[in-house]
Design a protein around this motif. Sequence first.
Motif, PDB file in Angstrom:
ATOM      1  N   ASP A 122       0.833  -1.193   0.000  1.00 21.91           N
ATOM      2  CA  ASP A 122       0.000   0.000   0.000  1.00 21.91           C
ATOM      3  C   ASP A 122       0.868   1.244   0.000  1.00 21.91           C
ATOM      4  N   GLY A 123       0.222   2.385  -0.115  1.00 19.50           N
ATOM      5  CA  GLY A 123       0.951   3.647  -0.069  1.00 19.50           C
ATOM      6  C   GLY A 123       0.723   4.473  -1.307  1.00 19.50           C
ATOM      7  N   LEU A 124       1.322   5.658  -1.304  1.00 17.48           N
ATOM      8  CA  LEU A 124       1.142   6.570  -2.416  1.00 17.48           C
ATOM      9  C   LEU A 124       1.673   5.986  -3.709  1.00 17.48           C
ATOM     10  N   ILE A 125       2.841   5.351  -3.648  1.00 18.52           N
ATOM     11  CA  ILE A 125       3.438   4.763  -4.849  1.00 18.52           C
ATOM     12  C   ILE A 125       3.732   3.291  -4.565  1.00 18.52           C
ATOM     13  N   PRO A 126       2.715   2.415  -4.594  1.00 12.50           N
ATOM     14  CA  PRO A 126       2.931   1.000  -4.268  1.00 12.50           C
ATOM     15  C   PRO A 126       3.901   0.308  -5.218  1.00 12.50           C
ATOM     16  N   ALA A 175      17.162  17.914 -11.992  1.00 14.07           N
ATOM     17  CA  ALA A 175      17.298  17.851 -10.536  1.00 14.07           C
ATOM     18  C   ALA A 175      16.068  18.410  -9.841  1.00 14.07           C
ATOM     19  N   VAL A 176      15.529  19.504 -10.371  1.00 12.59           N
ATOM     20  CA  VAL A 176      14.316  20.100  -9.795  1.00 12.59           C
ATOM     21  C   VAL A 176      13.149  19.125  -9.892  1.00 12.59           C
ATOM     22  N   ALA A 177      13.000  18.460 -11.027  1.00 16.43           N
ATOM     23  CA  ALA A 177      11.930  17.484 -11.198  1.00 16.43           C
ATOM     24  C   ALA A 177      12.102  16.304 -10.245  1.00 16.43           C
ATOM     25  N   THR A 178      13.351  15.893 -10.016  1.00 20.17           N
ATOM     26  CA  THR A 178      13.623  14.787  -9.092  1.00 20.17           C
ATOM     27  C   THR A 178      13.247  15.164  -7.666  1.00 20.17           C
ATOM     28  N   VAL A 179      13.604  16.378  -7.257  1.00 16.61           N
ATOM     29  CA  VAL A 179      13.229  16.848  -5.922  1.00 16.61           C
ATOM     30  C   VAL A 179      11.719  16.904  -5.792  1.00 16.61           C
ATOM     31  N   TRP A 180      11.051  17.363  -6.826  1.00 14.90           N
ATOM     32  CA  TRP A 180       9.581  17.401  -6.866  1.00 14.90           C
ATOM     33  C   TRP A 180       9.028  16.017  -6.564  1.00 14.90           C
ATOM     34  N   MET A 181       9.567  14.988  -7.224  1.00 13.51           N
ATOM     35  CA  MET A 181       9.082  13.625  -7.028  1.00 13.51           C
ATOM     36  C   MET A 181       9.373  13.124  -5.624  1.00 13.51           C
ATOM     37  N   LEU A 182      10.573  13.382  -5.113  1.00 10.39           N
ATOM     38  CA  LEU A 182      10.949  12.887  -3.787  1.00 10.39           C
ATOM     39  C   LEU A 182      10.099  13.530  -2.690  1.00 10.39           C
ATOM     40  N   ALA A 184       7.047  14.911  -3.132  1.00  8.65           N
ATOM     41  CA  ALA A 184       5.656  14.499  -3.311  1.00  8.65           C
ATOM     42  C   ALA A 184       5.412  13.088  -2.786  1.00  8.65           C
ATOM     43  N   ASP A 185       6.452  12.247  -2.835  1.00  8.84           N
ATOM     44  CA  ASP A 185       6.318  10.872  -2.363  1.00  8.84           C
ATOM     45  C   ASP A 185       6.011  10.818  -0.869  1.00  8.84           C
ATOM     46  N   ASN A 186       6.373  11.861  -0.146  1.00 10.54           N
ATOM     47  CA  ASN A 186       6.160  11.870   1.302  1.00 10.54           C
ATOM     48  C   ASN A 186       4.964  12.732   1.719  1.00 10.54           C
TER      49      ASN A 186
END
Length: 224
Positions: A122-126, A175-182, A184-186
């Motif tokens: 489960d979770g936001l990104i299973p 790098a900005v897009a990667t930070v966005w993803m990291l 958002a994952d939390n």
Amino acid sequence: MPESTRSSRGVTVVIALAIALAGLCYSSWVLEFVLPVDTDPVDDFLSELTSGDRPYHQVFATADKLVGLLLIPAAVGALLVFRRRGLTTVGWVALGCFGAATIADAMFPLRDCAAADSGCGDGLIPQLRQPHALTSTLAVTSIAVAAFAFTLAAHRYHRWRILRVFGAVVLVTGAVATVWMLVADNLSGSYALGIAQRIQVGAMSLWLLTLAAAVLAEAGEWIE
């Protein structure tokens, strides 16, 4: 022109073309806007394009494999032909690792997490509970190391203007897009992760094309 110099420049052209083709293959995800693949660019991961339950998944998986089959020999060739420098050696090795991880990505596609027995959790990104997450993480990490190494090398050695200027801009964008993803994952909610990843992967493709342009247009600075 000495025969050895002509040979080196010929190999340089082949290396540049291989990197450029890899960059184009890695942008095969844009076909989702043409092919009936039924994805949501705002929230869906690009990995879902290679999932076995998706139409045309073999098209995207084949493109990923081609990326690796092009980059691995290109990186090996660069290590053999170009002048060895500490940072560029790290960059070429990382680029080869990126190619290998991309092949592994295609060999371990995303499973359908909607299935009751998928075991995704489960979770936001299973999907991150799957083996595909490891190969994807290795791929992203490898190309990030390569991009940082080559950008730093361009500044430290005062060479490869294309990488120093345009390559750095692409690197920051990714790098900005990667930070966005990291981040958002939390957080609760999706926060348009699909868009973030498409920017990230698009930046990777564009950076590969930038590297290819630098190798081709500034060939002498790699060999000297």
